[in-house]
Design an enzyme around this catalytic site. Structure first.
Site, PDB file in Angstrom:
ATOM      1  N   GLY A   1       1.336   4.170   4.343  1.00 50.17           N
ATOM      2  CA  GLY A   1       2.195   3.314   3.530  1.00 50.17           C
ATOM      3  C   GLY A   1       2.635   2.058   4.251  1.00 50.17           C
ATOM      4  O   GLY A   1       3.282   2.135   5.281  1.00 50.17           O
ATOM      5  N   SER A   2       2.297   0.896   3.723  1.00 49.98           N
ATOM      6  CA  SER A   2       2.556  -0.336   4.447  1.00 49.98           C
ATOM      7  C   SER A   2       2.304  -1.535   3.538  1.00 49.98           C
ATOM      8  O   SER A   2       2.313  -1.419   2.317  1.00 49.98           O
ATOM      9  CB  SER A   2       1.678  -0.388   5.696  1.00 49.98           C
ATOM     10  OG  SER A   2       0.362   0.053   5.397  1.00 49.98           O
ATOM     11  N   ARG A   3       2.036  -2.697   4.163  1.00 52.63           N
ATOM     12  CA  ARG A   3       1.938  -3.945   3.399  1.00 52.63           C
ATOM     13  C   ARG A   3       1.113  -4.951   4.181  1.00 52.63           C
ATOM     14  O   ARG A   3       1.102  -4.933   5.418  1.00 52.63           O
ATOM     15  CB  ARG A   3       3.365  -4.452   3.181  1.00 52.63           C
ATOM     16  CG  ARG A   3       3.541  -5.853   2.658  1.00 52.63           C
ATOM     17  CD  ARG A   3       5.030  -6.134   2.607  1.00 52.63           C
ATOM     18  NE  ARG A   3       5.342  -7.441   2.080  1.00 52.63           N
ATOM     19  CZ  ARG A   3       6.345  -7.685   1.252  1.00 52.63           C
ATOM     20  NH1 ARG A   3       7.132  -6.702   0.860  1.00 52.63           N
ATOM     21  NH2 ARG A   3       6.576  -8.900   0.810  1.00 52.63           N
TER      22      ARG A   3
ATOM     23  N   MET B   1       0.841  -1.196   0.000  1.00 50.07           N
ATOM     24  CA  MET B   1       0.000   0.000   0.000  1.00 50.07           C
ATOM     25  C   MET B   1       0.877   1.247   0.000  1.00 50.07           C
ATOM     26  O   MET B   1       1.691   1.422   0.907  1.00 50.07           O
ATOM     27  CB  MET B   1      -0.891   0.018   1.247  1.00 50.07           C
ATOM     28  CG  MET B   1      -1.905  -1.100   1.307  1.00 50.07           C
ATOM     29  SD  MET B   1      -2.755  -1.138   2.918  1.00 50.07           S
ATOM     30  CE  MET B   1      -1.527  -2.005   3.907  1.00 50.07           C
TER      31      MET B   1
END
Length: 217
Positions: free
Chosen positions: A182-184, A93
């Protein structure tokens, strides 16, 4: 469509209120042009914390995307949280994606495990094992198959929020967490699962089918 959450995520309300008030004060005291950069920041905060409802596919064996973003991994690996060989699909993301996390399958939470860690770029493979992360292991209600969802913090994201606990029942598309800026999310599936996405493909939470599970006889 039943999605009992506001269109702007509650996690963003303090940020949005702060940005709006500062923009308004500067606008009132110094004028529009001085306040314009602040209004732009306010609009960015507004779009970042949007949390729209999404249609949910009807296929009972479908594993749905847990987040908006881009596919960065489709490979067979070991699932370190459920102790098995698995198909891993990872969704990255960026800061412009919706950041609420939603359940990929119907089932019960069997295990919840938090790991402190680093904050390297979530687009990198090593983020899965080095970064701060939170794993949710779900046993599917229909057939007992295991699906593991792992929220991974990123370079900017320093806050993982998870709202479920062991013993909870989750429904496909149900909102269970949020990661800021912002990440995953890593998804570990039975190794026999058939992927429906490829690396680089853009996906939408709850609407995109990541994979299909075999029927358990």
């Amino acid at each position: 469509m039943n999605y009992p959450h506001p269109l702007i995520a509650r996690e963003g309300w303090p940020f949005l209120a702060g940005a709006f008030l500062i923009s308004l004060l500067v606008h009132a005291s110094a004028g529009f042009w001085w306040a314009l950069p602040l209004w732009i920041i306010t609009l960015f905060v507004l779009q970042f914390f949007r949390d729209p409802p999404r249609p949910i596919p009807a296929q009972p064996n479908a594993v749905l995307a847990p987040a908006d973003g881009r596919i960065v991994v489709v490979e067979k690996v070991q699932d370190p949280y459920a102790g098995r060989e698995a198909l891993k699909i990872s969704v990255f993301m960026n800061v412009f994606n919706v950041h609420s996390n939603r359940a990929s399958v119907d089932g019960k939470v069997e295990k919840l495990e938090y790991f402190p860690g680093k904050f390297v770029n979530a687009d990198l493979d090593k983020a899965s094992v080095e970064n701060e992360r939170n794993a949710v292991v779900i046993r599917r209600a229909a057939d007992g198959q295991i699906v593991t969802l792992v929220q991974v913090a990123g370079l900017v994201a320093r806050r993982i929020l998870c709202y479920t606990k062991v013993g909870d029942s989750l429904s496909r598309g149900q909102r269970y967490g949020f990661i800021r800026f912002g990440s995953r999310v890593d998804v570990y599936l039975p190794v026999s699962a058939r992927p429906r996405v490829t690396i680089g493909e853009k996906v939408s939470a709850s609407s995109t089918i990541l994979a299909e599970l075999d029927e358990v006889k």
